[in-house]
Design a protein around this motif. Structure first.
Motif, PDB file in Angstrom:
ATOM      1  N   GLU A  19       3.494   8.309  -6.359  1.00  0.00           N
ATOM      2  CA  GLU A  19       2.789   7.227  -5.320  1.00  0.00           C
ATOM      3  C   GLU A  19       1.657   6.467  -6.070  1.00  0.00           C
ATOM      4  OE1 GLU A  19       0.085   6.805  -1.429  1.00  0.00           O
ATOM      5  OE2 GLU A  19       0.476   8.747  -2.373  1.00  0.00           O
ATOM      6  N   ILE A  20       1.993   4.974  -5.794  1.00  0.00           N
ATOM      7  CA  ILE A  20       0.999   3.949  -6.189  1.00  0.00           C
ATOM      8  C   ILE A  20       0.055   3.744  -4.907  1.00  0.00           C
ATOM      9  CG2 ILE A  20       0.442   1.976  -7.327  1.00  0.00           C
ATOM     10  CD1 ILE A  20       3.232   2.273  -8.866  1.00  0.00           C
ATOM     11  N   ASP A  21      -1.121   3.715  -5.063  1.00  0.00           N
ATOM     12  CA  ASP A  21      -1.928   3.790  -3.951  1.00  0.00           C
ATOM     13  C   ASP A  21      -2.010   2.123  -3.481  1.00  0.00           C
ATOM     14  OD1 ASP A  21      -2.822   6.363  -3.912  1.00  0.00           O
ATOM     15  OD2 ASP A  21      -4.364   5.916  -5.003  1.00  0.00           O
ATOM     16  N   LEU A  22      -2.119   1.218  -4.438  1.00  0.00           N
ATOM     17  CA  LEU A  22      -2.276  -0.229  -4.190  1.00  0.00           C
ATOM     18  C   LEU A  22      -1.463  -0.894  -5.258  1.00  0.00           C
ATOM     19  CD1 LEU A  22      -6.047  -0.740  -3.255  1.00  0.00           C
ATOM     20  CD2 LEU A  22      -4.225  -0.714  -1.673  1.00  0.00           C
ATOM     21  N   ILE A  23      -0.756  -1.934  -4.687  1.00  0.00           N
ATOM     22  CA  ILE A  23      -0.061  -2.880  -5.489  1.00  0.00           C
ATOM     23  C   ILE A  23      -0.534  -4.258  -5.289  1.00  0.00           C
ATOM     24  CG2 ILE A  23       1.983  -3.981  -6.420  1.00  0.00           C
ATOM     25  CD1 ILE A  23       3.496  -1.208  -5.705  1.00  0.00           C
ATOM     26  N   CYS A  24      -1.230  -4.879  -6.323  1.00  0.00           N
ATOM     27  CA  CYS A  24      -1.728  -6.176  -6.036  1.00  0.00           C
ATOM     28  C   CYS A  24      -1.226  -7.339  -6.897  1.00  0.00           C
ATOM     29  CB  CYS A  24      -3.482  -5.933  -6.114  1.00  0.00           C
ATOM     30  SG  CYS A  24      -3.977  -4.888  -5.294  1.00  0.00           S
ATOM     31  N   ARG A  51       0.867  -1.305  -0.048  1.00  0.00           N
ATOM     32  CA  ARG A  51      -0.105  -0.170  -0.118  1.00  0.00           C
ATOM     33  C   ARG A  51       0.913   1.137   0.021  1.00  0.00           C
ATOM     34  NH1 ARG A  51      -5.523  -0.713   2.701  1.00  0.00           N
ATOM     35  NH2 ARG A  51      -5.772  -3.088   3.045  1.00  0.00           N
ATOM     36  N   ASN A  52       0.418   2.250  -0.606  1.00  0.00           N
ATOM     37  CA  ASN A  52       0.959   3.626  -0.821  1.00  0.00           C
ATOM     38  C   ASN A  52       2.726   3.349  -0.951  1.00  0.00           C
ATOM     39  OD1 ASN A  52      -0.993   3.881   1.968  1.00  0.00           O
ATOM     40  ND2 ASN A  52      -1.261   5.219  -0.111  1.00  0.00           N
TER      41      ASN A  52
END
Length: 134
Positions: free
Chosen positions: A38-43, A30-31
């Protein structure tokens, strides 16, 4: 006390994460922050790395959440995604960029998910995407 927009944004990210997990994705980070942004979420979705931008709105004044990703933001997301792939030596893994829009309006919550919002082929230069290291 945190500003209202920060509280709204955090609530949106929490809803987006729960929504994506319910769809079968695994939250990896996250973040993720770097000089590019910034990347909010990495899944992870069935072996694919998914960089997720979350846009939360608490009214229609600033437009729909899906309208908030312009060319400059896409460029920053690509650069941040490239840095993440480099740091994790994950260049051989498939990846994509998704958007989750959260709209809080009149006591209702609407969650929308758009997959593959950035076509990296648009940035091809002599056969290479701008996020590739070679």
């Amino acid at each position: 006390m945190a500003a209202r927009h920060l509280i709204t944004g955090q609530a949106g990210e929490e809803l987006a994460a729960a929504f994506l997990v319910e769809k079968g994705m695994r939250i990896v980070e996250r973040n993720f922050r770097c000089a590019s942004g910034e990347i909010d979420l990495i899944c992870e979705d069935a072996g694919t790395i998914v960089f997720v931008e979350v846009k939360t709105r608490s009214g229609a004044v600033r437009g729909e959440p899906g309208e908030a990703i312009g060319p400059a933001k896409k460029k920053r997301l690509i650069k941040a995604g490239a840095l993440y792939l480099s740091r994790h030596r994950a260049w051989s893994r498939p990846c994509r960029f998704d958007l989750v829009g959260i709209l809080f309006l009149h006591g209702e919550t609407v969650v929308e998910h758009w997959e593959d919002i950035i076509d990296v082929r648009d940035g091809l230069d002599r056969g290479h995407a701008p996020w590739q290291p070679w």
